[in-house]
Design a protein around this motif. Structure first.
Motif, PDB file in Angstrom:
ATOM      1  N   GLY A   5      14.204  13.255   8.942  1.00  0.00           N
ATOM      2  CA  GLY A   5      14.833  11.859   8.739  1.00  0.00           C
ATOM      3  C   GLY A   5      14.614  11.007   9.951  1.00  0.00           C
ATOM      4  N   THR A   6      13.557  10.849  10.648  1.00  0.00           N
ATOM      5  CA  THR A   6      13.598   9.910  11.747  1.00  0.00           C
ATOM      6  C   THR A   6      12.649   8.805  11.349  1.00  0.00           C
ATOM      7  OG1 THR A   6      13.065  11.943  13.372  1.00  0.00           O
ATOM      8  CG2 THR A   6      12.580   9.917  13.987  1.00  0.00           C
ATOM      9  N   PRO A   7      13.374   7.493  11.462  1.00  0.00           N
ATOM     10  CA  PRO A   7      12.715   6.357  11.197  1.00  0.00           C
ATOM     11  C   PRO A   7      11.419   6.387  12.050  1.00  0.00           C
ATOM     12  CG  PRO A   7      15.014   6.010  11.317  1.00  0.00           C
ATOM     13  CD  PRO A   7      14.690   7.221  11.835  1.00  0.00           C
ATOM     14  N   PHE A   8      10.500   5.713  11.498  1.00  0.00           N
ATOM     15  CA  PHE A   8       9.348   5.497  12.142  1.00  0.00           C
ATOM     16  C   PHE A   8       8.566   4.290  11.990  1.00  0.00           C
ATOM     17  CE2 PHE A   8       4.677   6.300  13.338  1.00  0.00           C
ATOM     18  CZ  PHE A   8       4.551   6.629  14.469  1.00  0.00           C
ATOM     19  N   LEU A   9       8.014   3.689  13.021  1.00  0.00           N
ATOM     20  CA  LEU A   9       7.053   2.383  12.610  1.00  0.00           C
ATOM     21  C   LEU A   9       6.037   2.397  13.521  1.00  0.00           C
ATOM     22  CD1 LEU A   9       7.072  -0.263  11.080  1.00  0.00           C
ATOM     23  CD2 LEU A   9       8.608  -1.053  12.635  1.00  0.00           C
ATOM     24  N   CYS A  10       4.822   2.136  13.206  1.00  0.00           N
ATOM     25  CA  CYS A  10       3.653   1.882  13.957  1.00  0.00           C
ATOM     26  C   CYS A  10       2.678   1.217  13.457  1.00  0.00           C
ATOM     27  CB  CYS A  10       3.226   3.287  14.428  1.00  0.00           C
ATOM     28  SG  CYS A  10       1.540   3.274  15.283  1.00  0.00           S
ATOM     29  N   LEU A  11       2.194  -0.015  14.236  1.00  0.00           N
ATOM     30  CA  LEU A  11       1.127  -0.847  13.840  1.00  0.00           C
ATOM     31  C   LEU A  11       0.237  -0.998  14.745  1.00  0.00           C
ATOM     32  CD1 LEU A  11       4.116  -2.607  12.863  1.00  0.00           C
ATOM     33  CD2 LEU A  11       2.596  -3.845  11.719  1.00  0.00           C
ATOM     34  N   TYR A  12      -1.196  -0.895  14.357  1.00  0.00           N
ATOM     35  CA  TYR A  12      -2.256  -0.855  15.412  1.00  0.00           C
ATOM     36  C   TYR A  12      -3.536  -1.524  14.859  1.00  0.00           C
ATOM     37  CZ  TYR A  12      -4.152   2.898  12.706  1.00  0.00           C
ATOM     38  OH  TYR A  12      -4.672   3.878  11.674  1.00  0.00           O
ATOM     39  N   LEU A  13      -4.417  -2.219  15.418  1.00  0.00           N
ATOM     40  CA  LEU A  13      -5.471  -2.618  14.849  1.00  0.00           C
ATOM     41  C   LEU A  13      -6.639  -1.849  14.816  1.00  0.00           C
ATOM     42  CD1 LEU A  13      -6.871  -5.619  14.259  1.00  0.00           C
ATOM     43  CD2 LEU A  13      -7.362  -5.793  16.635  1.00  0.00           C
ATOM     44  N   ASP A  14      -7.245  -1.823  13.843  1.00  0.00           N
ATOM     45  CA  ASP A  14      -8.621  -0.768  13.704  1.00  0.00           C
ATOM     46  C   ASP A  14      -9.840  -1.536  14.047  1.00  0.00           C
ATOM     47  OD1 ASP A  14     -10.791   0.706  12.758  1.00  0.00           O
ATOM     48  OD2 ASP A  14      -9.434   1.506  11.388  1.00  0.00           O
ATOM     49  N   GLN A  15     -10.483  -1.172  15.282  1.00  0.00           N
ATOM     50  CA  GLN A  15     -11.476  -1.849  15.998  1.00  0.00           C
ATOM     51  C   GLN A  15     -12.685  -1.805  15.053  1.00  0.00           C
ATOM     52  OE1 GLN A  15     -11.204  -3.560  18.517  1.00  0.00           O
ATOM     53  NE2 GLN A  15      -9.777  -2.568  20.050  1.00  0.00           N
ATOM     54  N   LYS A  16     -12.763  -0.959  14.124  1.00  0.00           N
ATOM     55  CA  LYS A  16     -13.958  -0.961  13.079  1.00  0.00           C
ATOM     56  C   LYS A  16     -13.645  -2.113  12.139  1.00  0.00           C
ATOM     57  CE  LYS A  16     -15.221   3.850  14.189  1.00  0.00           C
ATOM     58  NZ  LYS A  16     -15.455   4.992  13.360  1.00  0.00           N
ATOM     59  N   THR A  17     -12.548  -1.899  11.527  1.00  0.00           N
ATOM     60  CA  THR A  17     -12.335  -2.737  10.268  1.00  0.00           C
ATOM     61  C   THR A  17     -11.604  -4.178  10.444  1.00  0.00           C
ATOM     62  OG1 THR A  17     -10.257  -1.826   9.934  1.00  0.00           O
ATOM     63  CG2 THR A  17     -12.172  -0.801   8.740  1.00  0.00           C
ATOM     64  N   GLN A  18     -11.196  -4.133  11.857  1.00  0.00           N
ATOM     65  CA  GLN A  18     -10.638  -5.327  12.286  1.00  0.00           C
ATOM     66  C   GLN A  18      -9.309  -5.589  11.331  1.00  0.00           C
ATOM     67  OE1 GLN A  18     -11.307  -7.352  15.310  1.00  0.00           O
ATOM     68  NE2 GLN A  18     -12.451  -5.449  15.623  1.00  0.00           N
ATOM     69  N   GLN A  19      -8.893  -4.769  11.059  1.00  0.00           N
ATOM     70  CA  GLN A  19      -7.697  -4.816  10.156  1.00  0.00           C
ATOM     71  C   GLN A  19      -6.539  -4.260  10.870  1.00  0.00           C
ATOM     72  OE1 GLN A  19      -8.371  -3.141   6.443  1.00  0.00           O
ATOM     73  NE2 GLN A  19      -9.381  -4.978   5.378  1.00  0.00           N
ATOM     74  N   VAL A  20      -5.132  -4.658  10.659  1.00  0.00           N
ATOM     75  CA  VAL A  20      -3.930  -4.003  11.149  1.00  0.00           C
ATOM     76  C   VAL A  20      -3.404  -3.073  10.173  1.00  0.00           C
ATOM     77  CG1 VAL A  20      -1.478  -4.849  11.958  1.00  0.00           C
ATOM     78  CG2 VAL A  20      -3.465  -6.208  12.583  1.00  0.00           C
ATOM     79  N   ASN A  21      -3.205  -1.816  10.739  1.00  0.00           N
ATOM     80  CA  ASN A  21      -2.776  -0.992   9.866  1.00  0.00           C
ATOM     81  C   ASN A  21      -1.402  -0.545  10.090  1.00  0.00           C
ATOM     82  OD1 ASN A  21      -5.251  -0.073   8.778  1.00  0.00           O
ATOM     83  ND2 ASN A  21      -5.891   0.964  10.227  1.00  0.00           N
ATOM     84  N   LEU A  22      -0.551  -0.141   9.295  1.00  0.00           N
ATOM     85  CA  LEU A  22       0.828   0.194   9.319  1.00  0.00           C
ATOM     86  C   LEU A  22       1.034   1.687   8.938  1.00  0.00           C
ATOM     87  CD1 LEU A  22       3.811  -0.464   9.601  1.00  0.00           C
ATOM     88  CD2 LEU A  22       3.578  -1.397   7.062  1.00  0.00           C
ATOM     89  N   ILE A  23       1.683   2.391   9.632  1.00  0.00           N
ATOM     90  CA  ILE A  23       2.160   3.724   9.469  1.00  0.00           C
ATOM     91  C   ILE A  23       3.928   3.663   9.751  1.00  0.00           C
ATOM     92  CG2 ILE A  23       2.081   6.055  10.027  1.00  0.00           C
ATOM     93  CD1 ILE A  23      -0.608   5.389  11.339  1.00  0.00           C
ATOM     94  N   ALA A  24       4.363   3.993   8.490  1.00  0.00           N
ATOM     95  CA  ALA A  24       5.951   4.016   8.719  1.00  0.00           C
ATOM     96  C   ALA A  24       6.762   4.825   7.812  1.00  0.00           C
ATOM     97  CB  ALA A  24       6.480   2.386   8.456  1.00  0.00           C
TER      98      ALA A  24
END
Length: 586
Positions: A35-54
């Motif tokens: 039950g740990t809240p988690f939030l991570c955003l990073y830029l994929d260098q290949k696709t140049q898109q911002v990915n969200l893991i949360a």
């Protein structure tokens, strides 16, 4: 917390495909099982898109806010700059605070005004100093309000701060009442020095007082015509003259100085013994003042009083003898004034007739005290005042209204906002007609002070009680006087009974001179609940609890208990005043 754990364990941070999947599996376990809240955003260098893991809840909240768009912009712009990025861990900074004078750490920590909750616990920041605010750039309106709370001594310093502050601090409205500094009153030389300074142009008020009285307002040397010529160069708005002869000053210069002001107060003090000679202007100087006033004057407020000085010395029975001054001078001088207060003057019938015939067209406030008028003269005075639609305040004493028609007296009094009558002869039915007009809503009167008046005790308790509770303030005699009477027991009881139900009254007595409730005759007979509710329906009440000997306090213990009990439950009171104590606000 998971990211800090990964940062400390470099083996788990090798970004290979297999290890990346292990990392995602660990995140999923933490979210779904622990039950740990988690939030991570990073830029994929290949696709140049911002990915969200949360976690699902944080992901939903983030998409509903504007923060996601801002974070995406931050990551994209950072990538475009091709900066040499380093891994940032705020826990490492918190554990190893910087001790050097030159900061090279915490470069990614924002200022204290944009801190996150965990950032407030860091031991140091790159910039620990307060932001430098340009106070001289504040709007003039704000500076004017702030400077309005300051006295002339502080304003003198503000003139030196900056040009913008000087421009505001020089405004005349801020220097209202500014008088000559004490140092300039010590000698003629010091006065001359001060008059040469730019600060002298700020003087708005001049106090001329007896130089033997030891007051800070007095000049320690004899004033002459030369000094008054210097005073005439100032832009004075008000002047006070009390207990001073001015033998070395010409009446013409004194008259011009007074007539050039907007406000003037003159107090003459006559002593009842010969140990100390009277120091007053005298008839000749007063005549010169009236002569200048009748020709051309800026005066809007004028007070002439024979009374006590600041040390309460003087014989109140003695009057200023103006009987030798031309009636025309007085009539023309007074007709131009808006606020006129005369007390303890000796005027002859010709002077009174001339003053009343000239009229008070511009008058908004009149004090006519200690000038004894017979019934005919009283009627002439009121008829003259009745012609002025500007009159808002009336203060009369030693007048006889018994021969004035009740309808006229009622109409006249009920056009005035504030009425103060003292030592006045008036019939009970005249009083009752005045009060009935108040009950009918035909009156603008808000403040009514009645002291040493005849026949008030004969007014119907029902009419009196309902009428006074329609006012904002009311004053009566506290104790019996010879040939006059205080309110009766029934009147007092009925006033507080009505007051306990509903009242417009804000205080008993005028705002600056409240009457102590515990000193009224018959107050101890008032029902405790009526008294408690009535007093707590006011905004201010004065309780002296008697004098120093404990006498003249007629409230009972039961009444006091009921008052304070109601005060603790429900009350409109804002201030309780005691004569020998400073006011304290609740």
């Amino acid at each position: 917390s998971l990211l800090q754990e990964i940062a400390r364990d470099r083996k788990n941070l090798e970004m290979t495909n297999n290890e990346g999947r292990d990392w995602l599996a660990q995140v999923k376990k933490l979210v779904e099982q622990e039950g740990t809240p988690f939030l991570c955003l990073y830029l994929d260098q290949k696709t140049q898109q911002v990915n969200l893991i949360a976690d699902s809840v944080s992901q939903k909240k983030l998409r509903e806010s504007k923060a996601l768009i801002e974070i995406e912009d931050i990551l994209t712009s950072t990538n475009e700059k091709k900066a040499n990025l380093q891994f940032h861990n705020h826990l490492c900074e918190a554990a190893n605070p910087c001790k050097g004078s030159l900061h090279s750490c915490h470069q990614s920590v924002p200022s204290k005004y944009h801190q996150l909750s965990w950032e407030k616990n860091l031991h140091c920041f790159r910039d620990q100093s307060l932001p430098t605010s340009r106070y001289d750039k504040l709007p003039a309106e704000i500076l004017r309000i702030i400077f309005g709370f300051l006295g002339p001594t502080v304003l003198r310093s503000l003139l030196l701060v900056s040009k913008s502050w000087k421009a505001v601090a020089e405004e005349p409205v801020l220097w209202t009442g500014f008088d000559f500094p004490e140092k300039s009153r010590k000698s003629s030389l010091e006065l001359t020095k001060f008059m040469r300074t730019s600060l002298s142009s700020k003087i708005q008020h001049l106090t001329l007082a007896n130089n033997g009285c030891g007051s800070d307002d007095s000049f320690r040397f004899d004033l002459t015509d030369e000094h008054f010529r210097q005073f005439l160069t100032l832009n004075l708005t008000s002047i006070s003259i009390w207990e001073i002869e001015l033998t070395e000053v010409s009446g013409e210069l004194l008259g011009k100085l007074v007539a050039g002001c907007k406000e003037c107060t003159i107090i003459e003090v006559y002593k009842s013994h010969c140990l100390d000679a009277d120091r007053n202007l005298g008839t000749e100087k007063l005549s010169a003042i009236f002569d200048e006033m009748q020709n051309q004057t800026k005066l809007r407020s004028f007070e002439l009083i024979a009374g006590l000085n600041e040390r309460h010395i003087g014989d109140p029975r003695k009057k200023i003898d103006l009987s030798s001054i031309s009636p025309t001078f007085l009539a023309k001088a007074f007709s131009k004034i808006e606020e006129l207060f005369l007390e303890n003057l000796d005027l002859n019938s010709f002077q009174l007739d001339a003053i009343f015939e000239s009229g008070f067209v511009n008058l908004s406030s009149l004090g006519f005290r200690g000038i004894k008028l017979n019934a005919t003269q009283t009627r002439k005075l009121l008829e003259s005042l009745d012609k002025s639609s500007r009159l808002k305040s009336l203060n009369l004493s030693q007048v006889d209204t018994r021969e004035i028609p009740s309808w006229f007296l009622t109409r006249f009094f009920n056009k005035i906002t504030s009425i103060n009558i003292e030592d006045t002869k008036i019939k009970s039915h005249q009083f009752e007609d005045i009060f009935l007009a108040i009950l009918r809503g035909e009156s603008v009167t808000k403040h009514f002070r009645m002291f040493e008046v005849t026949n008030l005790s004969k007014v119907s308790p029902d009419v009196l009680s309902k009428a006074v509770n329609k006012l904002e303030s009311v004053s009566f005699d506290r104790r019996k006087h010879v040939d006059k009477h205080t309110l009766t027991e029934i009147q007092i009881k009925e006033i507080f009974r009505v007051m306990s139900l509903e009242t417009n009254l804000k205080s008993l007595g005028m705002a600056t001179d409240q009457t102590p409730v515990d000193a009224y005759d018959h107050i101890e007979e008032v029902d405790p609940e009526h008294l408690a509710m009535g007093l707590n329906n006011l905004e201010s009440v004065r309780l002296d609890f008697g004098n120093e000997d404990g006498r003249y306090s007629f409230l009972t213990t039961v009444q006091l208990y009921a008052f304070f009990k109601q005060l603790n439950m429900k009350s409109k009171l804002k201030t309780i005043v005691r004569e020998d104590h400073p006011d304290f606000h609740m």
